[in-house]
Motif scaffolding. Structure first.
Motif, PDB file in Angstrom:
ATOM      1  N   LYS A   1     -49.933  53.663  96.457  1.00 25.81           N
ATOM      2  CA  LYS A   1     -48.571  54.673  96.177  1.00 25.81           C
ATOM      3  C   LYS A   1     -49.045  55.569  94.930  1.00 25.81           C
TER       4      LYS A   1
ATOM      5  N   THR B   1     -39.623  58.216  89.635  1.00 24.77           N
ATOM      6  CA  THR B   1     -39.802  58.946  90.837  1.00 24.77           C
ATOM      7  C   THR B   1     -39.244  58.162  92.119  1.00 24.77           C
TER       8      THR B   1
ATOM      9  N   PHE C   1     -36.500  59.306  94.444  1.00 24.41           N
ATOM     10  CA  PHE C   1     -36.498  59.758  95.830  1.00 24.41           C
ATOM     11  C   PHE C   1     -36.134  58.538  96.627  1.00 24.41           C
ATOM     12  N   SER C   2     -35.735  57.344  96.125  1.00 18.73           N
ATOM     13  CA  SER C   2     -35.239  56.477  96.671  1.00 18.73           C
ATOM     14  C   SER C   2     -35.968  55.315  97.469  1.00 18.73           C
ATOM     15  N   THR C   3     -37.418  55.747  97.119  1.00 16.43           N
ATOM     16  CA  THR C   3     -38.400  55.008  97.734  1.00 16.43           C
ATOM     17  C   THR C   3     -38.276  53.410  96.919  1.00 16.43           C
TER      18      THR C   3
ATOM     19  N   ARG D   1     -36.040  51.719  97.509  1.00 14.69           N
ATOM     20  CA  ARG D   1     -35.315  51.074  98.377  1.00 14.69           C
ATOM     21  C   ARG D   1     -36.494  50.723  99.368  1.00 14.69           C
ATOM     22  N   SER D   2     -37.222  51.530  99.838  1.00 15.07           N
ATOM     23  CA  SER D   2     -38.267  51.153 100.737  1.00 15.07           C
ATOM     24  C   SER D   2     -39.157  49.990 100.236  1.00 15.07           C
ATOM     25  N   THR D   3     -39.479  50.304  99.075  1.00 14.82           N
ATOM     26  CA  THR D   3     -40.098  49.232  98.345  1.00 14.82           C
ATOM     27  C   THR D   3     -39.392  47.764  98.369  1.00 14.82           C
ATOM     28  N   PHE D   4     -38.351  47.585  97.851  1.00 20.32           N
ATOM     29  CA  PHE D   4     -37.685  46.362  97.997  1.00 20.32           C
ATOM     30  C   PHE D   4     -37.315  45.948  99.522  1.00 20.32           C
ATOM     31  N   GLN D   5     -37.181  46.905 100.379  1.00 21.56           N
ATOM     32  CA  GLN D   5     -37.254  46.537 101.856  1.00 21.56           C
ATOM     33  C   GLN D   5     -38.485  45.598 102.132  1.00 21.56           C
ATOM     34  N   ALA D   6     -39.471  46.252 101.817  1.00 15.82           N
ATOM     35  CA  ALA D   6     -40.859  45.735 102.232  1.00 15.82           C
ATOM     36  C   ALA D   6     -41.142  44.366 101.592  1.00 15.82           C
ATOM     37  N   ILE D   7     -40.829  44.563 100.164  1.00 17.76           N
ATOM     38  CA  ILE D   7     -41.067  43.585  99.342  1.00 17.76           C
ATOM     39  C   ILE D   7     -39.778  43.131  98.477  1.00 17.76           C
TER      40      ILE D   7
ATOM     41  N   ALA E   1     -30.224  48.015  94.449  1.00 13.98           N
ATOM     42  CA  ALA E   1     -31.023  49.238  94.517  1.00 13.98           C
ATOM     43  C   ALA E   1     -30.693  50.403  95.102  1.00 13.98           C
TER      44      ALA E   1
END
Lengths: 241, 311
Positions: A10, A71, A75-77, A79-85, A241
Protein backbone atom coordinates in the motif's frame (compact mmCIF):
# COMPACT_ATOMS: atom_id res chain seq x y z
CA UNK A 1 4.19 -10.90 8.26
CA UNK A 2 1.33 -10.94 5.76
CA UNK A 3 -0.08 -7.74 7.14
CA UNK A 4 3.33 -6.05 6.96
CA UNK A 5 3.57 -7.06 3.30
CA UNK A 6 0.07 -5.64 2.72
CA UNK A 7 1.03 -2.30 4.21
CA UNK A 8 4.32 -2.29 2.33
CA UNK A 9 2.44 -2.74 -0.96
CA UNK A 10 0.00 0.00 0.00
CA UNK A 11 2.71 2.46 1.00
CA UNK A 12 4.97 1.99 -2.00
CA UNK A 13 2.24 1.90 -4.64
CA UNK A 14 1.50 5.57 -4.05
CA UNK A 15 3.97 8.32 -4.76
CA UNK A 16 3.97 10.09 -1.40
CA UNK A 17 6.71 8.00 0.33
CA UNK A 18 9.10 8.65 -2.55
CA UNK A 19 8.44 12.38 -2.48
CA UNK A 20 8.86 12.45 1.28
CA UNK A 21 12.09 10.49 1.13
CA UNK A 22 13.44 12.86 -1.49
CA UNK A 23 12.27 16.00 0.32
CA UNK A 24 13.54 14.86 3.72
CA UNK A 25 16.98 14.05 2.33
CA UNK A 26 17.18 17.22 0.25
CA UNK A 27 16.26 19.38 3.24
CA UNK A 28 18.59 17.76 5.77
CA UNK A 29 21.59 17.06 3.57
CA UNK A 30 21.08 20.32 1.67
CA UNK A 31 21.09 22.37 4.86
CA UNK A 32 24.18 20.54 6.09
CA UNK A 33 25.90 21.33 2.80
CA UNK A 34 24.84 24.96 2.94
CA UNK A 35 25.96 25.50 6.51
CA UNK A 36 29.34 23.82 6.08
CA UNK A 37 30.06 25.51 2.76
CA UNK A 38 29.29 28.98 4.10
CA UNK A 39 30.92 28.50 7.54
CA UNK A 40 33.58 31.13 8.34
CA UNK A 41 37.06 29.90 9.10
CA UNK A 42 36.68 30.69 12.79
CA UNK A 43 33.29 28.95 13.01
CA UNK A 44 33.79 25.71 14.91
CA UNK A 45 32.34 22.95 12.76
CA UNK A 46 31.07 20.17 15.00
CA UNK A 47 29.07 17.01 14.42
CA UNK A 48 26.10 18.79 15.98
CA UNK A 49 26.28 21.57 13.40
CA UNK A 50 26.05 19.03 10.55
CA UNK A 51 22.74 17.82 12.00
CA UNK A 52 21.22 21.30 11.79
CA UNK A 53 18.42 20.18 9.43
CA UNK A 54 17.14 17.28 11.53
CA UNK A 55 14.00 19.07 12.74
CA UNK A 56 13.01 19.96 9.16
CA UNK A 57 13.48 16.37 8.04
CA UNK A 58 11.47 15.22 11.05
CA UNK A 59 8.56 17.44 9.99
CA UNK A 60 8.56 15.93 6.49
CA UNK A 61 8.64 12.39 7.91
CA UNK A 62 5.77 13.10 10.29
CA UNK A 63 3.73 14.52 7.41
CA UNK A 64 4.39 11.35 5.42
CA UNK A 65 3.42 9.12 8.33
CA UNK A 66 0.24 11.07 9.03
CA UNK A 67 -0.74 11.05 5.36
CA UNK A 68 -0.24 7.28 5.17
CA UNK A 69 -3.28 6.91 7.41
CA UNK A 70 -5.32 10.08 6.81
CA UNK A 71 -5.45 9.42 3.05
CA UNK A 72 -7.00 6.05 3.89
CA UNK A 73 -9.77 7.90 5.68
CA UNK A 74 -10.04 10.54 2.97
CA UNK A 75 -10.45 8.00 0.16
CA UNK A 76 -12.33 5.54 2.41
CA UNK A 77 -9.79 2.82 1.64
CA UNK A 78 -9.76 2.34 5.41
CA UNK A 79 -13.10 0.58 4.86
CA UNK A 80 -11.58 -1.72 2.26
CA UNK A 81 -8.75 -2.32 4.72
CA UNK A 82 -11.06 -3.25 7.59
CA UNK A 83 -13.17 -5.30 5.20
CA UNK A 84 -10.11 -7.35 4.25
CA UNK A 85 -8.68 -7.35 7.79
CA UNK A 86 -11.49 -7.09 10.35
CA UNK A 87 -8.93 -7.14 13.17
CA UNK A 88 -8.45 -3.38 13.19
CA UNK A 89 -5.74 -3.41 15.84
CA UNK A 90 -3.60 -5.77 13.76
CA UNK A 91 -4.19 -3.81 10.56
CA UNK A 92 -3.27 -0.48 12.13
CA UNK A 93 -0.27 -1.88 14.02
CA UNK A 94 1.09 -3.30 10.76
CA UNK A 95 0.74 0.07 9.08
CA UNK A 96 2.38 1.85 12.01
CA UNK A 97 5.30 -0.55 11.97
CA UNK A 98 5.91 -0.27 8.22
CA UNK A 99 5.72 3.52 8.28
CA UNK A 100 7.99 3.68 11.34
CA UNK A 101 10.58 1.43 9.69
CA UNK A 102 10.62 3.62 6.59
CA UNK A 103 10.92 6.72 8.78
CA UNK A 104 13.85 5.11 10.59
CA UNK A 105 15.65 4.43 7.33
CA UNK A 106 15.03 8.01 6.19
CA UNK A 107 16.39 9.24 9.55
CA UNK A 108 19.62 7.25 9.23
CA UNK A 109 20.11 8.31 5.62
CA UNK A 110 19.47 11.95 6.52
CA UNK A 111 21.80 11.96 9.53
CA UNK A 112 24.71 10.09 7.96
CA UNK A 113 24.14 11.91 4.66
CA UNK A 114 24.36 15.27 6.42
CA UNK A 115 27.51 14.23 8.24
CA UNK A 116 29.01 12.79 5.07
CA UNK A 117 28.44 15.85 2.94
CA UNK A 118 29.94 18.05 5.65
CA UNK A 119 33.15 16.00 5.71
CA UNK A 120 33.30 16.17 1.91
CA UNK A 121 32.87 19.93 1.83
CA UNK A 122 35.22 20.67 4.75
CA UNK A 123 37.66 17.77 4.96
CA UNK A 124 40.14 19.92 6.92
CA UNK A 125 37.64 20.29 9.79
CA UNK A 126 38.46 16.69 10.78
CA UNK A 127 34.89 15.83 11.65
CA UNK A 128 34.51 12.41 13.24
CA UNK A 129 31.79 10.48 14.99
CA UNK A 130 33.83 9.36 17.97
CA UNK A 131 32.14 9.86 21.34
CA UNK A 132 29.00 8.10 22.55
CA UNK A 133 27.25 11.47 22.35
CA UNK A 134 28.22 11.81 18.67
CA UNK A 135 26.86 8.37 17.87
CA UNK A 136 23.65 9.13 19.73
CA UNK A 137 23.29 12.36 17.82
CA UNK A 138 23.80 10.86 14.36
CA UNK A 139 22.60 7.27 14.62
CA UNK A 140 19.88 8.25 17.11
CA UNK A 141 18.12 10.33 14.46
CA UNK A 142 16.71 7.17 12.92
CA UNK A 143 15.19 6.13 16.25
CA UNK A 144 13.65 9.55 16.73
CA UNK A 145 12.23 9.61 13.19
CA UNK A 146 10.78 6.12 13.66
CA UNK A 147 9.11 6.95 16.97
CA UNK A 148 7.83 10.26 15.61
CA UNK A 149 6.23 8.34 12.75
CA UNK A 150 4.36 6.24 15.34
CA UNK A 151 3.19 9.46 16.98
CA UNK A 152 2.11 10.89 13.61
CA UNK A 153 0.15 7.76 12.65
CA UNK A 154 -1.59 7.85 16.04
CA UNK A 155 -2.56 11.50 15.58
CA UNK A 156 -3.71 10.66 12.03
CA UNK A 157 -5.97 7.86 13.26
CA UNK A 158 -7.42 10.06 15.99
CA UNK A 159 -8.12 13.08 13.74
CA UNK A 160 -8.74 11.24 10.41
CA UNK A 161 -8.06 14.43 8.45
CA UNK A 162 -4.84 15.34 6.69
CA UNK A 163 -5.05 19.07 7.36
CA UNK A 164 -5.92 18.68 11.02
CA UNK A 165 -3.30 16.04 11.72
CA UNK A 166 -0.53 17.93 9.92
CA UNK A 167 -1.42 21.18 11.68
CA UNK A 168 -1.20 19.52 15.09
CA UNK A 169 2.06 17.79 14.21
CA UNK A 170 3.60 21.09 13.04
CA UNK A 171 2.21 23.45 15.65
CA UNK A 172 2.98 21.25 18.64
CA UNK A 173 6.76 20.94 18.32
CA UNK A 174 7.40 24.25 16.57
CA UNK A 175 5.08 26.52 18.50
CA UNK A 176 3.64 24.97 21.65
CA UNK A 177 6.88 23.48 22.91
CA UNK A 178 8.82 26.69 22.29
CA UNK A 179 6.21 28.88 23.96
CA UNK A 180 5.50 26.81 27.08
CA UNK A 181 8.71 27.96 28.87
CA UNK A 182 7.39 31.54 28.59
CA UNK A 183 4.58 30.70 31.03
CA UNK A 184 5.56 32.29 34.36
CA UNK A 185 6.65 30.10 37.31
CA UNK A 186 5.46 26.66 36.05
CA UNK A 187 6.55 27.07 32.41
CA UNK A 188 10.03 25.65 32.81
CA UNK A 189 8.84 22.70 34.89
CA UNK A 190 6.27 21.73 32.27
CA UNK A 191 8.70 22.29 29.39
CA UNK A 192 11.07 19.66 30.79
CA UNK A 193 8.42 17.02 30.25
CA UNK A 194 7.34 17.95 26.75
CA UNK A 195 7.95 15.12 24.24
CA UNK A 196 10.02 16.99 21.65
CA UNK A 197 12.10 18.65 24.36
CA UNK A 198 12.87 15.11 25.48
CA UNK A 199 13.93 14.33 21.91
CA UNK A 200 16.42 17.22 22.03
CA UNK A 201 17.73 15.98 25.37
CA UNK A 202 18.35 12.60 23.79
CA UNK A 203 20.00 13.81 20.58
CA UNK A 204 21.89 16.93 21.63
CA UNK A 205 21.70 16.79 25.41
CA UNK A 206 21.99 16.69 28.21
CA UNK A 207 21.64 20.45 28.45
CA UNK A 208 20.38 22.50 31.37
CA UNK A 209 19.15 20.32 34.20
CA UNK A 210 17.06 17.60 32.54
CA UNK A 211 14.98 15.27 34.72
CA UNK A 212 16.09 12.22 32.72
CA UNK A 213 19.27 10.86 31.18
CA UNK A 214 19.50 11.05 27.35
CA UNK A 215 18.35 7.43 26.95
CA UNK A 216 15.73 7.99 29.63
CA UNK A 217 14.48 10.93 27.60
CA UNK A 218 14.17 8.73 24.51
CA UNK A 219 12.30 6.11 26.54
CA UNK A 220 10.01 8.84 27.82
CA UNK A 221 9.34 10.01 24.24
CA UNK A 222 8.68 6.40 23.19
CA UNK A 223 6.23 6.12 26.09
CA UNK A 224 4.31 9.18 24.87
CA UNK A 225 4.13 7.67 21.35
CA UNK A 226 2.91 4.31 22.67
CA UNK A 227 0.22 5.91 24.83
CA UNK A 228 -1.06 7.95 21.88
CA UNK A 229 -1.00 4.87 19.65
CA UNK A 230 -2.97 2.88 22.24
CA UNK A 231 -5.55 5.67 22.40
CA UNK A 232 -5.75 5.65 18.60
CA UNK A 233 -6.28 1.87 18.48
CA UNK A 234 -9.01 1.96 21.12
CA UNK A 235 -10.74 4.78 19.22
CA UNK A 236 -10.48 3.01 15.85
CA UNK A 237 -12.00 -0.15 17.30
CA UNK A 238 -14.93 1.71 18.84
CA UNK A 239 -15.66 4.01 15.94
CA UNK A 240 -17.66 3.17 12.81
CA UNK A 241 -15.24 2.89 9.93
CA UNK B 1 -26.88 -16.96 3.51
CA UNK B 2 -27.12 -13.57 5.12
CA UNK B 3 -29.32 -13.13 8.13
CA UNK B 4 -30.28 -9.90 9.86
CA UNK B 5 -31.92 -10.23 13.24
CA UNK B 6 -33.43 -7.14 14.83
CA UNK B 7 -30.71 -5.00 13.26
CA UNK B 8 -30.83 -1.46 14.63
CA UNK B 9 -28.63 1.58 14.09
CA UNK B 10 -29.15 4.88 15.82
CA UNK B 11 -27.27 8.09 15.03
CA UNK B 12 -28.08 10.48 17.84
CA UNK B 13 -31.83 10.97 17.60
CA UNK B 14 -32.18 9.47 14.14
CA UNK B 15 -33.07 5.83 13.86
CA UNK B 16 -31.38 4.90 10.57
CA UNK B 17 -32.19 1.19 10.78
CA UNK B 18 -35.08 0.10 12.94
CA UNK B 19 -35.32 -3.49 14.19
CA UNK B 20 -34.71 -4.93 10.73
CA UNK B 21 -34.93 -8.70 10.26
CA UNK B 22 -34.60 -10.51 6.96
CA UNK B 23 -32.78 -13.40 5.30
CA UNK B 24 -30.97 -13.47 1.99
CA UNK B 25 -31.18 -16.97 0.49
CA UNK B 26 -28.42 -18.84 -1.34
CA UNK B 27 -28.44 -19.22 -5.12
CA UNK B 28 -30.71 -16.25 -5.78
CA UNK B 29 -30.27 -12.58 -6.57
CA UNK B 30 -31.96 -10.75 -3.73
CA UNK B 31 -32.76 -7.11 -4.25
CA UNK B 32 -32.51 -4.69 -1.35
CA UNK B 33 -35.01 -2.03 -2.25
CA UNK B 34 -35.82 1.26 -0.63
CA UNK B 35 -35.91 4.98 -1.32
CA UNK B 36 -32.77 7.06 -0.82
CA UNK B 37 -31.99 7.38 2.87
CA UNK B 38 -33.96 4.26 3.81
CA UNK B 39 -30.91 2.72 5.52
CA UNK B 40 -29.70 0.34 2.80
CA UNK B 41 -26.05 1.37 2.89
CA UNK B 42 -25.99 1.50 6.67
CA UNK B 43 -27.39 -2.03 6.79
CA UNK B 44 -24.76 -3.24 4.33
CA UNK B 45 -21.98 -1.60 6.35
CA UNK B 46 -23.26 -3.37 9.46
CA UNK B 47 -23.30 -6.71 7.64
CA UNK B 48 -19.62 -6.11 6.80
CA UNK B 49 -18.75 -5.18 10.37
CA UNK B 50 -17.72 -1.66 9.36
CA UNK B 51 -20.40 -0.01 11.47
CA UNK B 52 -21.36 -1.44 14.82
CA UNK B 53 -25.11 -2.01 15.21
CA UNK B 54 -26.84 -0.28 18.12
CA UNK B 55 -28.88 -3.46 18.52
CA UNK B 56 -29.42 -6.85 16.91
CA UNK B 57 -26.93 -8.56 14.65
CA UNK B 58 -26.11 -9.48 11.09
CA UNK B 59 -24.76 -12.96 10.42
CA UNK B 60 -23.13 -14.48 7.36
CA UNK B 61 -23.50 -18.25 7.29
CA UNK B 62 -24.18 -17.98 11.00
CA UNK B 63 -21.08 -15.95 11.82
CA UNK B 64 -20.34 -12.32 12.52
CA UNK B 65 -18.23 -10.75 9.77
CA UNK B 66 -15.36 -10.02 12.15
CA UNK B 67 -15.16 -13.71 13.10
CA UNK B 68 -14.65 -14.84 9.50
CA UNK B 69 -11.22 -16.21 8.72
CA UNK B 70 -9.86 -14.45 5.61
CA UNK B 71 -13.22 -12.73 5.05
CA UNK B 72 -12.64 -11.84 1.38
CA UNK B 73 -12.82 -15.57 0.62
CA UNK B 74 -16.34 -15.72 2.10
CA UNK B 75 -17.84 -12.32 1.38
CA UNK B 76 -17.13 -10.02 -1.56
CA UNK B 77 -18.56 -6.55 -1.45
CA UNK B 78 -18.78 -3.43 -3.54
CA UNK B 79 -20.21 -0.69 -1.38
CA UNK B 80 -18.69 2.31 -3.13
CA UNK B 81 -16.64 2.24 -6.30
CA UNK B 82 -14.70 5.30 -5.19
CA UNK B 83 -13.11 3.56 -2.18
CA UNK B 84 -9.78 3.39 -3.99
CA UNK B 85 -6.63 5.47 -3.61
CA UNK B 86 -6.61 7.63 -6.76
CA UNK B 87 -2.84 7.37 -7.24
CA UNK B 88 -2.71 3.61 -6.91
CA UNK B 89 -3.06 1.44 -10.00
CA UNK B 90 -5.98 -0.94 -10.38
CA UNK B 91 -3.58 -3.88 -10.18
CA UNK B 92 -1.84 -2.60 -7.04
CA UNK B 93 -5.22 -2.05 -5.38
CA UNK B 94 -6.15 -5.68 -6.01
CA UNK B 95 -2.66 -6.88 -5.11
CA UNK B 96 -2.75 -5.61 -1.56
CA UNK B 97 -6.26 -6.96 -1.07
CA UNK B 98 -5.21 -10.38 -2.39
CA UNK B 99 -2.15 -10.38 -0.15
CA UNK B 100 -4.22 -9.56 2.93
CA UNK B 101 -6.27 -12.75 2.57
CA UNK B 102 -3.48 -14.93 1.17
CA UNK B 103 -5.17 -15.13 -2.20
CA UNK B 104 -2.97 -16.33 -5.07
CA UNK B 105 -1.56 -13.24 -6.85
CA UNK B 106 -2.52 -14.84 -10.18
CA UNK B 107 -6.13 -14.31 -9.21
CA UNK B 108 -5.59 -10.53 -9.59
CA UNK B 109 -5.09 -10.87 -13.35
CA UNK B 110 -8.00 -13.32 -13.53
CA UNK B 111 -10.50 -10.92 -11.99
CA UNK B 112 -9.14 -8.01 -14.03
CA UNK B 113 -9.85 -10.12 -17.08
CA UNK B 114 -13.36 -11.06 -15.89
CA UNK B 115 -14.36 -7.40 -15.56
CA UNK B 116 -12.47 -6.37 -18.68
CA UNK B 117 -9.90 -4.04 -17.12
CA UNK B 118 -6.75 -5.86 -18.21
CA UNK B 119 -5.71 -3.13 -20.62
CA UNK B 120 -5.85 -0.41 -17.95
CA UNK B 121 -4.59 -2.53 -15.03
CA UNK B 122 -1.50 -0.39 -14.51
CA UNK B 123 -3.24 2.95 -14.87
CA UNK B 124 -4.01 4.99 -11.75
CA UNK B 125 -7.52 4.33 -10.48
CA UNK B 126 -8.16 8.06 -9.97
CA UNK B 127 -8.42 8.51 -13.70
CA UNK B 128 -11.10 5.85 -14.14
CA UNK B 129 -14.60 6.67 -15.31
CA UNK B 130 -17.44 5.67 -13.00
CA UNK B 131 -18.11 2.59 -15.11
CA UNK B 132 -14.48 1.50 -14.89
CA UNK B 133 -14.43 2.17 -11.14
CA UNK B 134 -17.51 -0.01 -10.74
CA UNK B 135 -15.79 -2.77 -12.66
CA UNK B 136 -12.71 -2.45 -10.45
CA UNK B 137 -14.97 -2.63 -7.39
CA UNK B 138 -16.56 -5.80 -8.76
CA UNK B 139 -13.13 -7.25 -9.46
CA UNK B 140 -12.21 -6.60 -5.82
CA UNK B 141 -15.43 -8.27 -4.68
CA UNK B 142 -14.69 -11.36 -6.78
CA UNK B 143 -11.05 -11.61 -5.69
CA UNK B 144 -11.53 -14.28 -3.04
CA UNK B 145 -14.05 -16.24 -5.14
CA UNK B 146 -16.61 -15.68 -2.34
CA UNK B 147 -19.93 -17.45 -1.88
CA UNK B 148 -21.65 -14.30 -0.66
CA UNK B 149 -21.67 -11.05 -2.65
CA UNK B 150 -22.95 -7.62 -1.63
CA UNK B 151 -23.40 -4.77 -4.07
CA UNK B 152 -24.63 -1.31 -3.11
CA UNK B 153 -26.32 0.51 -6.00
CA UNK B 154 -24.00 -1.07 -8.58
CA UNK B 155 -25.74 0.41 -11.62
CA UNK B 156 -25.77 3.98 -10.37
CA UNK B 157 -24.36 6.26 -13.03
CA UNK B 158 -23.72 3.48 -15.52
CA UNK B 159 -24.60 3.61 -19.20
CA UNK B 160 -27.14 1.10 -20.57
CA UNK B 161 -24.41 -1.25 -21.71
CA UNK B 162 -22.86 -1.26 -18.24
CA UNK B 163 -26.24 -1.82 -16.61
CA UNK B 164 -26.95 -4.79 -18.85
CA UNK B 165 -23.49 -6.22 -18.15
CA UNK B 166 -23.97 -5.99 -14.39
CA UNK B 167 -27.47 -7.46 -14.57
CA UNK B 168 -26.29 -10.51 -16.53
CA UNK B 169 -23.29 -10.82 -14.28
CA UNK B 170 -25.41 -10.99 -11.11
CA UNK B 171 -27.59 -13.67 -12.66
CA UNK B 172 -24.52 -15.70 -13.52
CA UNK B 173 -23.19 -15.38 -9.97
CA UNK B 174 -26.52 -16.60 -8.55
CA UNK B 175 -26.67 -19.46 -11.06
CA UNK B 176 -23.27 -20.55 -9.77
CA UNK B 177 -25.03 -21.04 -6.43
CA UNK B 178 -23.81 -17.87 -4.73
CA UNK B 179 -25.75 -15.55 -2.47
CA UNK B 180 -26.14 -12.18 -4.20
CA UNK B 181 -27.50 -9.22 -2.28
CA UNK B 182 -27.86 -6.05 -4.32
CA UNK B 183 -29.35 -2.76 -3.25
CA UNK B 184 -31.13 -0.22 -5.40
CA UNK B 185 -33.67 2.56 -5.14
CA UNK B 186 -35.02 1.68 -8.59
CA UNK B 187 -37.79 -0.89 -8.57
CA UNK B 188 -37.78 -1.16 -12.36
CA UNK B 189 -34.12 -2.17 -12.23
CA UNK B 190 -34.71 -4.63 -9.41
CA UNK B 191 -37.68 -6.18 -11.23
CA UNK B 192 -35.23 -7.20 -13.95
CA UNK B 193 -32.29 -8.14 -11.75
CA UNK B 194 -33.62 -9.65 -8.56
CA UNK B 195 -35.62 -12.80 -7.92
CA UNK B 196 -36.23 -12.02 -4.28
CA UNK B 197 -36.89 -8.64 -2.70
CA UNK B 198 -36.26 -7.15 0.71
CA UNK B 199 -38.08 -3.82 0.71
CA UNK B 200 -37.37 -1.23 3.40
CA UNK B 201 -38.46 2.31 4.09
CA UNK B 202 -37.14 4.57 6.88
CA UNK B 203 -35.08 1.72 8.22
CA UNK B 204 -38.07 -0.58 8.67
CA UNK B 205 -38.89 -3.75 6.79
CA UNK B 206 -41.85 -3.23 4.44
CA UNK B 207 -41.90 -6.64 2.84
CA UNK B 208 -39.82 -9.65 1.93
CA UNK B 209 -41.24 -11.64 -0.99
CA UNK B 210 -40.32 -12.90 -4.41
CA UNK B 211 -40.11 -10.15 -7.01
CA UNK B 212 -42.95 -11.76 -8.98
CA UNK B 213 -45.34 -11.71 -6.04
CA UNK B 214 -44.31 -8.21 -5.11
CA UNK B 215 -44.94 -6.86 -8.59
CA UNK B 216 -48.23 -8.76 -9.00
CA UNK B 217 -49.48 -7.67 -5.63
CA UNK B 218 -48.33 -4.11 -6.05
CA UNK B 219 -49.59 -3.58 -9.59
CA UNK B 220 -53.08 -5.06 -9.45
CA UNK B 221 -54.63 -5.18 -12.89
CA UNK B 222 -57.72 -3.07 -13.32
CA UNK B 223 -60.11 -2.47 -16.20
CA UNK B 224 -61.65 0.87 -17.11
CA UNK B 225 -65.26 0.72 -18.32
CA UNK B 226 -67.23 3.56 -19.96
CA UNK B 227 -70.83 2.97 -20.90
CA UNK B 228 -74.08 4.93 -21.31
CA UNK B 229 -75.68 2.12 -19.25
CA UNK B 230 -73.28 2.40 -16.38
CA UNK B 231 -75.81 1.94 -13.58
CA UNK B 232 -77.13 -1.35 -15.04
CA UNK B 233 -73.60 -2.55 -15.50
CA UNK B 234 -72.69 -1.52 -11.99
CA UNK B 235 -75.51 -3.61 -10.58
CA UNK B 236 -74.51 -6.63 -12.66
CA UNK B 237 -70.84 -6.31 -11.69
CA UNK B 238 -71.73 -5.71 -8.09
CA UNK B 239 -73.42 -9.10 -7.93
CA UNK B 240 -70.16 -10.87 -8.90
CA UNK B 241 -68.35 -9.42 -5.91
CA UNK B 242 -65.55 -7.59 -7.74
CA UNK B 243 -64.42 -4.25 -6.37
CA UNK B 244 -65.59 -1.13 -8.16
CA UNK B 245 -64.40 2.46 -8.14
CA UNK B 246 -65.82 5.51 -9.90
CA UNK B 247 -63.39 7.65 -11.81
CA UNK B 248 -65.10 10.57 -13.55
CA UNK B 249 -67.65 9.15 -15.96
CA UNK B 250 -66.05 5.72 -15.96
CA UNK B 251 -65.91 2.71 -13.68
CA UNK B 252 -62.67 1.04 -12.64
CA UNK B 253 -63.04 -2.70 -12.03
CA UNK B 254 -60.55 -4.72 -10.05
CA UNK B 255 -60.54 -8.53 -10.11
CA UNK B 256 -62.10 -9.28 -13.49
CA UNK B 257 -60.56 -9.16 -16.93
CA UNK B 258 -61.83 -7.48 -20.14
CA UNK B 259 -63.30 -10.67 -21.64
CA UNK B 260 -65.40 -11.42 -18.58
CA UNK B 261 -66.63 -7.85 -18.30
CA UNK B 262 -67.47 -7.78 -22.02
CA UNK B 263 -69.49 -10.97 -21.74
CA UNK B 264 -71.30 -9.67 -18.70
CA UNK B 265 -72.09 -6.42 -20.53
CA UNK B 266 -73.47 -8.36 -23.49
CA UNK B 267 -75.67 -10.51 -21.27
CA UNK B 268 -77.11 -7.41 -19.55
CA UNK B 269 -77.45 -5.65 -22.89
CA UNK B 270 -75.25 -2.73 -21.86
CA UNK B 271 -73.50 -0.76 -24.60
CA UNK B 272 -69.78 -0.31 -24.03
CA UNK B 273 -67.91 2.85 -25.06
CA UNK B 274 -64.62 1.81 -23.56
CA UNK B 275 -63.19 -1.35 -22.11
CA UNK B 276 -59.49 -0.93 -21.47
CA UNK B 277 -57.06 -2.79 -19.23
CA UNK B 278 -55.06 -0.54 -16.89
CA UNK B 279 -51.62 -1.55 -15.73
CA UNK B 280 -50.08 0.25 -12.80
CA UNK B 281 -46.40 1.01 -13.20
CA UNK B 282 -43.84 -0.50 -10.90
CA UNK B 283 -42.84 2.97 -9.79
CA UNK B 284 -46.41 3.70 -8.75
CA UNK B 285 -46.52 0.49 -6.79
CA UNK B 286 -43.26 1.28 -5.10
CA UNK B 287 -44.48 4.76 -4.26
CA UNK B 288 -47.67 3.31 -2.81
CA UNK B 289 -45.73 1.02 -0.55
CA UNK B 290 -42.97 3.36 0.51
CA UNK B 291 -44.73 6.66 -0.08
CA UNK B 292 -45.02 7.67 3.54
CA UNK B 293 -41.60 6.34 4.40
CA UNK B 294 -39.50 8.51 2.11
CA UNK B 295 -36.95 10.37 4.18
CA UNK B 296 -36.64 13.52 2.09
CA UNK B 297 -39.81 14.62 0.32
CA UNK B 298 -39.25 16.99 -2.53
CA UNK B 299 -42.28 19.12 -1.62
CA UNK B 300 -43.22 19.65 -5.24
CA UNK B 301 -45.67 22.49 -4.64
CA UNK B 302 -43.10 24.37 -2.62
CA UNK B 303 -40.46 23.94 -5.30
CA UNK B 304 -42.81 25.27 -7.96
CA UNK B 305 -43.61 28.27 -5.77
CA UNK B 306 -39.93 29.00 -5.33
CA UNK B 307 -39.27 28.71 -9.04
CA UNK B 308 -42.23 30.96 -9.81
CA UNK B 309 -40.96 33.54 -7.33
CA UNK B 310 -37.61 33.40 -9.13
CA UNK B 311 -35.61 32.21 -6.11
Amino acid sequence: MTLLAVERIKLFTTRSPWWCLLTALTVTVGLAALITATAEADFPLTVEVTQFGRMFGLMVVMVMAALAITTEYRFSTIRSTFQAIPNRTAALLAKTLVVALLAMVIGELAAFGSFGIATLIQPEANLAISSAADWRLVAGTGLVYGLSAVLAVAVGVLLRQSAGAISVLMIWPLLVETLVPVIPRVGDDIAKWLPFTAVDQFLAGPTGNPPLSPWGSLAYFAGVCVVLLAAALVTANKRDA
Amino acid sequence: MIEAVGLTKRYGKTLAVDNLSFTVPTGRVTGFLGPNGAGKSTTMRMILGLDAPTGGSALIDGKHYRDLHQPLRTVGALLDAKWVHPNRSARAHLQWMAKSNKINPKRVDEVLDIVGLTSVANKRAGGFSLGMSQRLGIAAALLGDPQVLLFDEPVNGLDPEGILWIRKFMHRLAEEGRTVFVSSHLLSEMALTAQELVVIGRGKLISQTSTEDFVAQATENTVRVRSPHLSALRTALGRTGVSLRDEGDSLVVTGMDCAEIGELAASTGAVLHELSPQRGSLEEAFMQLTGDSVEYHAGLAETIDLVAAGK
